[in-house]
Scaffold this motif. Structure first.
Motif, mmCIF file in Angstrom:
data_model
loop_
_atom_site.group_PDB
_atom_site.id
_atom_site.type_symbol
_atom_site.label_atom_id
_atom_site.label_comp_id
_atom_site.label_asym_id
_atom_site.label_seq_id
_atom_site.Cartn_x
_atom_site.Cartn_y
_atom_site.Cartn_z
ATOM 1 N N MET A 1 -13.221 18.512 15.659
ATOM 2 C CA MET A 1 -12.212 19.359 15.060
ATOM 3 C C MET A 1 -12.873 20.355 14.112
ATOM 4 N N THR A 2 -12.439 21.586 14.148
ATOM 5 C CA THR A 2 -13.028 22.608 13.290
ATOM 6 C C THR A 2 -12.444 22.528 11.882
ATOM 7 N N GLU A 3 -13.113 23.227 10.968
ATOM 8 C CA GLU A 3 -12.624 23.246 9.584
ATOM 9 C C GLU A 3 -11.241 23.894 9.507
ATOM 10 N N GLU A 4 -11.010 24.921 10.348
ATOM 11 C CA GLU A 4 -9.703 25.578 10.363
ATOM 12 C C GLU A 4 -8.612 24.595 10.776
ATOM 13 N N ASN A 5 -8.885 23.780 11.797
ATOM 14 C CA ASN A 5 -7.911 22.770 12.222
ATOM 15 C C ASN A 5 -7.705 21.718 11.143
ATOM 16 N N ASP A 6 -8.802 21.326 10.466
ATOM 17 C CA ASP A 6 -8.676 20.355 9.382
ATOM 18 C C ASP A 6 -7.732 20.882 8.310
ATOM 19 N N ASN A 7 -7.917 22.152 7.903
ATOM 20 C CA ASN A 7 -7.053 22.755 6.885
ATOM 21 C C ASN A 7 -5.624 22.897 7.385
ATOM 22 N N LYS A 8 -5.479 23.210 8.650
ATOM 23 C CA LYS A 8 -4.160 23.376 9.249
ATOM 24 C C LYS A 8 -3.338 22.094 9.120
ATOM 25 N N TYR A 9 -3.930 20.992 9.531
ATOM 26 C CA TYR A 9 -3.194 19.727 9.498
ATOM 27 C C TYR A 9 -3.122 19.136 8.094
ATOM 28 N N ARG A 10 -4.102 19.420 7.266
ATOM 29 C CA ARG A 10 -4.037 19.013 5.856
ATOM 30 C C ARG A 10 -2.857 19.719 5.193
ATOM 31 N N ASN A 11 -2.718 21.030 5.450
ATOM 32 C CA ASN A 11 -1.609 21.785 4.870
ATOM 33 C C ASN A 11 -0.257 21.271 5.356
ATOM 34 N N LEU A 12 -0.183 20.859 6.614
ATOM 35 C CA LEU A 12 1.066 20.306 7.134
ATOM 36 C C LEU A 12 1.425 19.008 6.419
ATOM 37 N N LEU A 13 0.461 18.107 6.302
ATOM 38 C CA LEU A 13 0.724 16.825 5.624
ATOM 39 C C LEU A 13 1.062 17.028 4.156
ATOM 40 N N LEU A 14 0.318 17.900 3.470
ATOM 41 C CA LEU A 14 0.628 18.188 2.068
ATOM 42 C C LEU A 14 2.007 18.849 1.950
ATOM 43 N N GLY A 15 2.342 19.698 2.915
ATOM 44 C CA GLY A 15 3.659 20.330 2.917
ATOM 45 C C GLY A 15 4.779 19.309 3.014
ATOM 46 N N PHE A 16 4.622 18.327 3.899
ATOM 47 C CA PHE A 16 5.624 17.253 4.000
ATOM 48 C C PHE A 16 5.747 16.514 2.669
#
Length: 98
Positions: A1-16
């Motif tokens: 997984m790329t760093e961009e994908n890591d940030n993408k899903y991190r932002n989703l979880l933090l958003g929830f």
């Protein structure tokens, strides 16, 4: 997984998580709305940290306002910003798959 994908899903979880925290004021009617005075500026600031540039600034202002207005806490602003950022505002010619 790329760093961009890591940030993408991190932002989703933090958003929830942050949307859930914002909705907690409904648990204690009356007193809970007072907690929004503390949460609103923090939520706005967090939004500007998760999303840079104009999107983060606009979303931070919207989040701040939404959290201050009684009864508006049900709007999942962090999740909606994630959807806008990662699903709706993709550059032309870029794959929607990640």
């Amino acid at each position: 997984m790329t760093e961009e994908n890591d940030n993408k899903y991190r932002n989703l979880l933090l958003g929830f998580l942050f949307d859930g925290i914002g909705m907690l004021s409904f648990v204690i009617p009356g007193i809970g709305e007072f907690s929004d005075v503390i949460w609103a500026p923090l939520a706005g600031w967090l939004m500007t940290r998760l999303y840079k540039g104009r999107v983060g600034q606009a979303a931070g202002l919207i989040t701040f306002t939404e959290e201050l207005v009684p009864g508006m806490d049900v709007i999942p602003t962090f999740t909606l910003t994630w959807i806008y950022t990662y699903l709706l505002s993709k550059k032309k010619g870029q794959s929607m798959k990640d």
